[in-house]
Design a protein around this motif. Sequence first.
Motif, PDB file in Angstrom:
ATOM      1  N   PRO A 182       0.810  -1.232   0.000  1.00 10.45           N
ATOM      2  CA  PRO A 182       0.000   0.000   0.000  1.00 10.45           C
ATOM      3  C   PRO A 182       0.842   1.280   0.000  1.00 10.45           C
ATOM      4  O   PRO A 182       2.014   1.268   0.392  1.00 10.45           O
ATOM      5  N   ALA A 183       0.191   2.369  -0.391  1.00 16.55           N
ATOM      6  CA  ALA A 183       0.841   3.680  -0.349  1.00 16.55           C
ATOM      7  C   ALA A 183       1.059   4.105   1.102  1.00 16.55           C
ATOM      8  O   ALA A 183       0.339   3.688   2.001  1.00 16.55           O
ATOM      9  N   ILE A 184       2.047   4.925   1.308  1.00 11.36           N
ATOM     10  CA  ILE A 184       2.345   5.430   2.650  1.00 11.36           C
ATOM     11  C   ILE A 184       2.052   6.923   2.684  1.00 11.36           C
ATOM     12  O   ILE A 184       2.413   7.663   1.769  1.00 11.36           O
ATOM     13  N   LEU A 185       1.375   7.371   3.757  1.00 11.72           N
ATOM     14  CA  LEU A 185       1.024   8.787   3.891  1.00 11.72           C
ATOM     15  C   LEU A 185       2.186   9.542   4.545  1.00 11.72           C
ATOM     16  O   LEU A 185       2.204   9.755   5.745  1.00 11.72           O
ATOM     17  N   SER A 186       3.179   9.922   3.770  1.00 19.03           N
ATOM     18  CA  SER A 186       4.289  10.697   4.326  1.00 19.03           C
ATOM     19  C   SER A 186       4.747  11.716   3.299  1.00 19.03           C
ATOM     20  O   SER A 186       4.778  11.436   2.094  1.00 19.03           O
ATOM     21  N   GLU A 187       5.065  12.906   3.802  1.00 18.67           N
ATOM     22  CA  GLU A 187       5.558  13.939   2.884  1.00 18.67           C
ATOM     23  C   GLU A 187       7.084  13.961   2.855  1.00 18.67           C
ATOM     24  O   GLU A 187       7.691  14.687   2.068  1.00 18.67           O
TER      25      GLU A 187
ATOM     26  N   SER B 249      18.410   6.182  -9.655  1.00 19.88           N
ATOM     27  CA  SER B 249      18.147   7.025  -8.477  1.00 19.88           C
ATOM     28  C   SER B 249      16.657   7.310  -8.369  1.00 19.88           C
ATOM     29  O   SER B 249      16.020   7.720  -9.350  1.00 19.88           O
ATOM     30  N   ILE B 250      16.139   7.119  -7.157  1.00 18.77           N
ATOM     31  CA  ILE B 250      14.690   7.195  -6.951  1.00 18.77           C
ATOM     32  C   ILE B 250      14.409   7.938  -5.640  1.00 18.77           C
ATOM     33  O   ILE B 250      15.121   7.748  -4.661  1.00 18.77           O
ATOM     34  N   SER B 251      13.341   8.760  -5.634  1.00 16.32           N
ATOM     35  CA  SER B 251      12.869   9.384  -4.390  1.00 16.32           C
ATOM     36  C   SER B 251      11.455   8.900  -4.109  1.00 16.32           C
ATOM     37  O   SER B 251      10.584   8.993  -4.987  1.00 16.32           O
ATOM     38  N   VAL B 252      11.238   8.387  -2.918  1.00 12.25           N
ATOM     39  CA  VAL B 252       9.894   7.912  -2.545  1.00 12.25           C
ATOM     40  C   VAL B 252       9.576   8.339  -1.114  1.00 12.25           C
ATOM     41  O   VAL B 252      10.469   8.697  -0.346  1.00 12.25           O
ATOM     42  N   ALA B 253       8.289   8.246  -0.779  1.00 14.70           N
ATOM     43  CA  ALA B 253       7.847   8.633   0.565  1.00 14.70           C
ATOM     44  C   ALA B 253       8.460   7.709   1.612  1.00 14.70           C
ATOM     45  O   ALA B 253       8.586   6.501   1.391  1.00 14.70           O
ATOM     46  N   GLU B 254       8.806   8.309   2.729  1.00 17.51           N
ATOM     47  CA  GLU B 254       9.371   7.539   3.838  1.00 17.51           C
ATOM     48  C   GLU B 254       8.393   6.433   4.258  1.00 17.51           C
ATOM     49  O   GLU B 254       7.186   6.678   4.367  1.00 17.51           O
ATOM     50  N   GLY B 255       8.919   5.257   4.478  1.00 15.72           N
ATOM     51  CA  GLY B 255       8.067   4.142   4.899  1.00 15.72           C
ATOM     52  C   GLY B 255       7.622   3.258   3.753  1.00 15.72           C
ATOM     53  O   GLY B 255       7.065   2.182   3.960  1.00 15.72           O
ATOM     54  N   THR B 256       7.847   3.725   2.517  1.00 15.73           N
ATOM     55  CA  THR B 256       7.479   2.919   1.350  1.00 15.73           C
ATOM     56  C   THR B 256       8.338   1.662   1.310  1.00 15.73           C
ATOM     57  O   THR B 256       9.513   1.684   1.661  1.00 15.73           O
ATOM     58  N   SER B 257       7.730   0.562   0.855  1.00 19.27           N
ATOM     59  CA  SER B 257       8.509  -0.672   0.744  1.00 19.27           C
ATOM     60  C   SER B 257       9.437  -0.598  -0.467  1.00 19.27           C
ATOM     61  O   SER B 257       9.182   0.138  -1.430  1.00 19.27           O
TER      62      SER B 257
ATOM     63  N   THR C  66       8.522  -6.361   2.688  1.00 17.25           N
ATOM     64  CA  THR C  66       8.512  -5.984   4.111  1.00 17.25           C
ATOM     65  C   THR C  66       9.681  -5.083   4.491  1.00 17.25           C
ATOM     66  O   THR C  66       9.821  -4.709   5.654  1.00 17.25           O
ATOM     67  N   THR C  67      10.505  -4.737   3.533  1.00 19.25           N
ATOM     68  CA  THR C  67      11.665  -3.894   3.826  1.00 19.25           C
ATOM     69  C   THR C  67      11.391  -2.449   3.413  1.00 19.25           C
ATOM     70  O   THR C  67      11.229  -2.161   2.223  1.00 19.25           O
ATOM     71  N   PRO C  68      11.292  -1.550   4.386  1.00 19.71           N
ATOM     72  CA  PRO C  68      11.074  -0.151   4.009  1.00 19.71           C
ATOM     73  C   PRO C  68      12.348   0.495   3.478  1.00 19.71           C
ATOM     74  O   PRO C  68      13.461   0.083   3.856  1.00 19.71           O
ATOM     75  N   VAL C  69      12.198   1.466   2.633  1.00 20.23           N
ATOM     76  CA  VAL C  69      13.370   2.158   2.086  1.00 20.23           C
ATOM     77  C   VAL C  69      14.075   2.943   3.203  1.00 20.23           C
ATOM     78  O   VAL C  69      13.444   3.331   4.189  1.00 20.23           O
ATOM     79  N   ALA C  70      15.390   3.140   3.033  1.00 19.40           N
ATOM     80  CA  ALA C  70      16.153   3.969   3.976  1.00 19.40           C
ATOM     81  C   ALA C  70      17.084   4.864   3.157  1.00 19.40           C
ATOM     82  O   ALA C  70      17.475   4.504   2.035  1.00 19.40           O
ATOM     83  N   GLU C  71      17.382   6.013   3.688  1.00 21.20           N
ATOM     84  CA  GLU C  71      18.180   6.997   2.956  1.00 21.20           C
ATOM     85  C   GLU C  71      19.492   6.373   2.465  1.00 21.20           C
ATOM     86  O   GLU C  71      20.214   5.708   3.230  1.00 21.20           O
ATOM     87  N   GLY C  72      19.736   6.540   1.179  1.00 20.53           N
ATOM     88  CA  GLY C  72      20.991   6.073   0.602  1.00 20.53           C
ATOM     89  C   GLY C  72      21.030   4.583   0.292  1.00 20.53           C
ATOM     90  O   GLY C  72      22.060   4.077  -0.188  1.00 20.53           O
ATOM     91  N   MET C  73      19.942   3.902   0.520  1.00 17.88           N
ATOM     92  CA  MET C  73      19.891   2.450   0.293  1.00 17.88           C
ATOM     93  C   MET C  73      20.178   2.140  -1.182  1.00 17.88           C
ATOM     94  O   MET C  73      19.687   2.819  -2.078  1.00 17.88           O
ATOM     95  N   LYS C  74      21.037   1.103  -1.403  1.00 20.31           N
ATOM     96  CA  LYS C  74      21.327   0.670  -2.779  1.00 20.31           C
ATOM     97  C   LYS C  74      20.837  -0.764  -2.930  1.00 20.31           C
ATOM     98  O   LYS C  74      21.304  -1.668  -2.236  1.00 20.31           O
TER      99      LYS C  74
END
Lengths: 954, 69
Positions: free
Chosen positions: A14-19, A30-38, A83-91
């Motif tokens: 599902p989508a995550i409600l984060s700005e 290179s990708i930018s997504v909302a915090e908490g997105t899988s 089940t793995t949320p994105v984290a800053e700089g994750m490759k």
Amino acid sequence: MLEYYNPSKDLGTPAILSEILINIEIDGKSISVAEGTSVMRAASLHDINIPKLCATDSLEPFGSCRLCAVQIEGRRGYPASCTTPVAEGMKITTETEKLAKLRRNVMELYISDHPLDCLTCPANGDCELQDMAGAVGLREVRYGFSGANHLDVEKDHSNPYFSFDPSKCIVCSRCVRACEEVQGTYALTIDGRGFDSKVVAGTDQDFIDSDCVSCGACVQACPTSTLMEKSVIDQGQPEHSIVTTCAYCGVGCSFEAQMKGDQVIRMVPYKGGAANQGHSCVKGRFAFGYATHKDRIKEPMIRDSIDQPWRVVSWDEAFTFAAAKIHKIQAKHGRESVGGITSSRCTNEETYLVQKLIRSAFGNNNTDTCARVCHSPTGFGLKTTLGESAGTQTFESIRKTDCIVVIGANPTDAHPVFGSLMRRRLREGASLIVLDPRDIDLLATPHLKRAIHLQLRPGTNVAIVNALAHVIVTENLLDEDFIAKRCATAAFESWKAFISLDKNSPESTESITGVPAQKVKDAARLYANAGNGAIFYGLGVTEHSQGSTMVMGIANLALATGNLGREGVGVNPLRGQNNVQGSCDMGSFPHELPGYQHVGIKAVRDKFEAAWKVKIDHEPGLRIPNMFDAAINGTFKGLYVQGEDIAQSDPNTQHVERALRALDCLIVQDIFLNETAKFAHVLLPGATFLEKDGTFTNAERRINRVRKVMPPLAGLADWEVTMGLSKALGYEMNYDHPSEIMDEIAQLTPSFSGVSYEKLEQLGSIQWPCNDEHPLGTPTMHVTDFPIGKGNFAVTEFIPTLERSSRRLPLLLTTGRILSQYNVGAQTRRTPNMTWHDEDILEVHPHDAQERGINDGDWLGITSRAGHTVLRAKISERMQPGVVYTTFHHPGSGANVITTDNSDWATNCPEYKVTAVQVEKVTQPSRWQQEFQASDKRQKGFLNKRTRHTADNL
Amino acid sequence: MRSAQEQLIHMVNQIGENNQQGGIESAATFTSEHMKKFWARSMKEDIINYLKSGGHGLSETSIAAIKKL
């Protein structure tokens, strides 16, 4: 507003409600997504499609199939991307030799316990397991099939609409999670562990015997053919689809009608539908077979008397016959001796045309709609207090609600898809207050944390709403700032003085309502202190002698606590039929032209007269009950009814029947020979929602497109039928497509001025008002002001209904709906939904049953001052002693034979919800029921014996 | 059950009874305006004629309201 689901693609989670945006790199991109997105969703959003089986974007990630494993720089192993949320700089790397081998091995294990019958499998061509086997490059299964497996497990065909084949199950739990997360029923579970684990319904029962409500969420979530529609098993995969809007309740769910040629194979809830977001109920999802039922009326018919067989004629002959009769009546009895009833099941465009015909071709304002008998008090009450006759929110708004107040509504039965959304919010922690004489299923929501049920006596709504307001005022729980800025001061002061009177206190009203004072205080504090409190109400509010007062009382609560003008709050009428909101918007009422513009205002009439090129009467016309009275008095002789079954749905059946028999010309336009049509002289075949273009407006004021998926069985859509009749009456209408009708509506209706089919195609749906000020529509009403300027508190004096229990009639009957049937049942009774509810029954409290020696299944005679009918008994503790309950989905039940002529003081909405009755054991049907059976047989005989005549021998 | 005439009497009395907060004169004005706004011409004529014929059963508020039509 956030779009939760991409309708064209399954993004996995599902989508995550984060700005807050997180920067990552997937496969070097290179990708930018909302915090908490899988990681899975992030990849999918950028067209990197990681194989998956247990993940789907309508469900929370589960991480069981291991097919979506990825490699992440700096992390050990192969984490599941769902089940793995994105984290800053994750490759992240999604494709390596190692991952490919791992996925193939996973698939190999799945397939080793799965039938290899792809070519004959009903899911062939629409199977995620098959797709993933292809995606991972599975070429062999090394384990063979001779070991222990599940290939011979027995199938469950007990549900009329879908089959359960456990041999195809991969135990991904998507069905179990859909039942929990989307539907909120918890009917399915995984039983056993390891190799023995399996999906079971209820306590390992057949689906039909379990708690399953057949919403179809599990079928939709299943990635294989384990849960499969029987229509697909029988007829194969559909080859094209068209998005349209459900014609059942006021939720207005969007569906893909999946087709083979012009045959509907299945209705699949559309993920892009803003009202339902991919969910459905048993009616919209499965109960569409009525559209092609053998009982459909496919030819126009006429007769001189209701005691004659029907004569089949051409459309033109039927129109000419009907017009001649109407003209003759008007010549003899005057212009106002005829009228019409628009349909809340037909489209906005069709409703608009019927009221236009009445005002133009009939030359009077004798137009009304079934909202008269359901939500007309909403129109009066909300317009008086808030300035607009409509709910204030989107359904989605409830996701920000802290306290949900449900008054006189049963959403899990009557508005099931919204009921599921409510349950989701309740599981997330919102509190619940229910005002209802009956214990409704919402109170049994799993994981509900705090609920208060104010189980009041029928007919005491206003007393309890006043008591709630009294607590808010006297305990200073008012939103003073909101009141000062947004509300009319004099009206507030007047209301405050009234509501503070001791007669409105919970202690004073306790003896009236039967609800302990402390409970009322707790509820008032809970609502007022919640933060965001939202009120949802249904016909348990409106269908009373003080229905309009109660609506105003509800609006008072919201004004007093500042629960208006933002997301998560509001006053929300849950509309019964699919287009009740629209039929009201389109000028169906006898005092209002489209857009709630009063006929008495000259400037309004001038506008319509210029466009329609006719003179419009400045006086309001007759409302439905007034038409009946006038018919019995001999002054009202002709009626045109489109898609409405007043003989079954309106109160005091014998009075309605007497009125219909008194008519010289009754024109019924319907898809079946309904109860009203049995009194008709002209029967014009109607078209189902599948057979025409147009729009419906749901309870959120959301205008949704209805799209034709098959041709009208009788050749004409309903809007074309009305045009034909109007032309024969001498008032020609010329439209080639419903979009042209909507253009005219937009031209004449300020709240619709920005609406067009073109914009609907662009936006998907539009919530009115849509005009220059709100070009994209208005999801939330009253954000900055009210259409009447300031919010208007109304004094709501409690006046007890005249309908009271007595020694002769000691019980109070209240009525309601059930999940599987819809309104008068004309549609759902012609589907396998009869499996669940093939008769209306009378629920009786054990105490009352014991006093009368009543057992489950006994035949009970129910007597009111209006009439007598007989229903079977069901002992139930859902009501308090002294209250009995039934539904009204079957005409032979005669539920409305016993409802009375009491009605709301402002709108004449009938008081269906309070009827004093006596109940006793009997051995045979009532006299009315016996006469009904005989009349039904006779009228069906007239239909079966219909003859064909040409114009020459009419 | 009520006849059409009895129903009209009941309806007008009911409107008045539900709007007594400002006193009889105010209730009569409200009732009268309500009838003007929502009642059909024939209903208004019938209730006016009924009052002229004696108006038995009409409340004080109703009588005042009908006179304002």
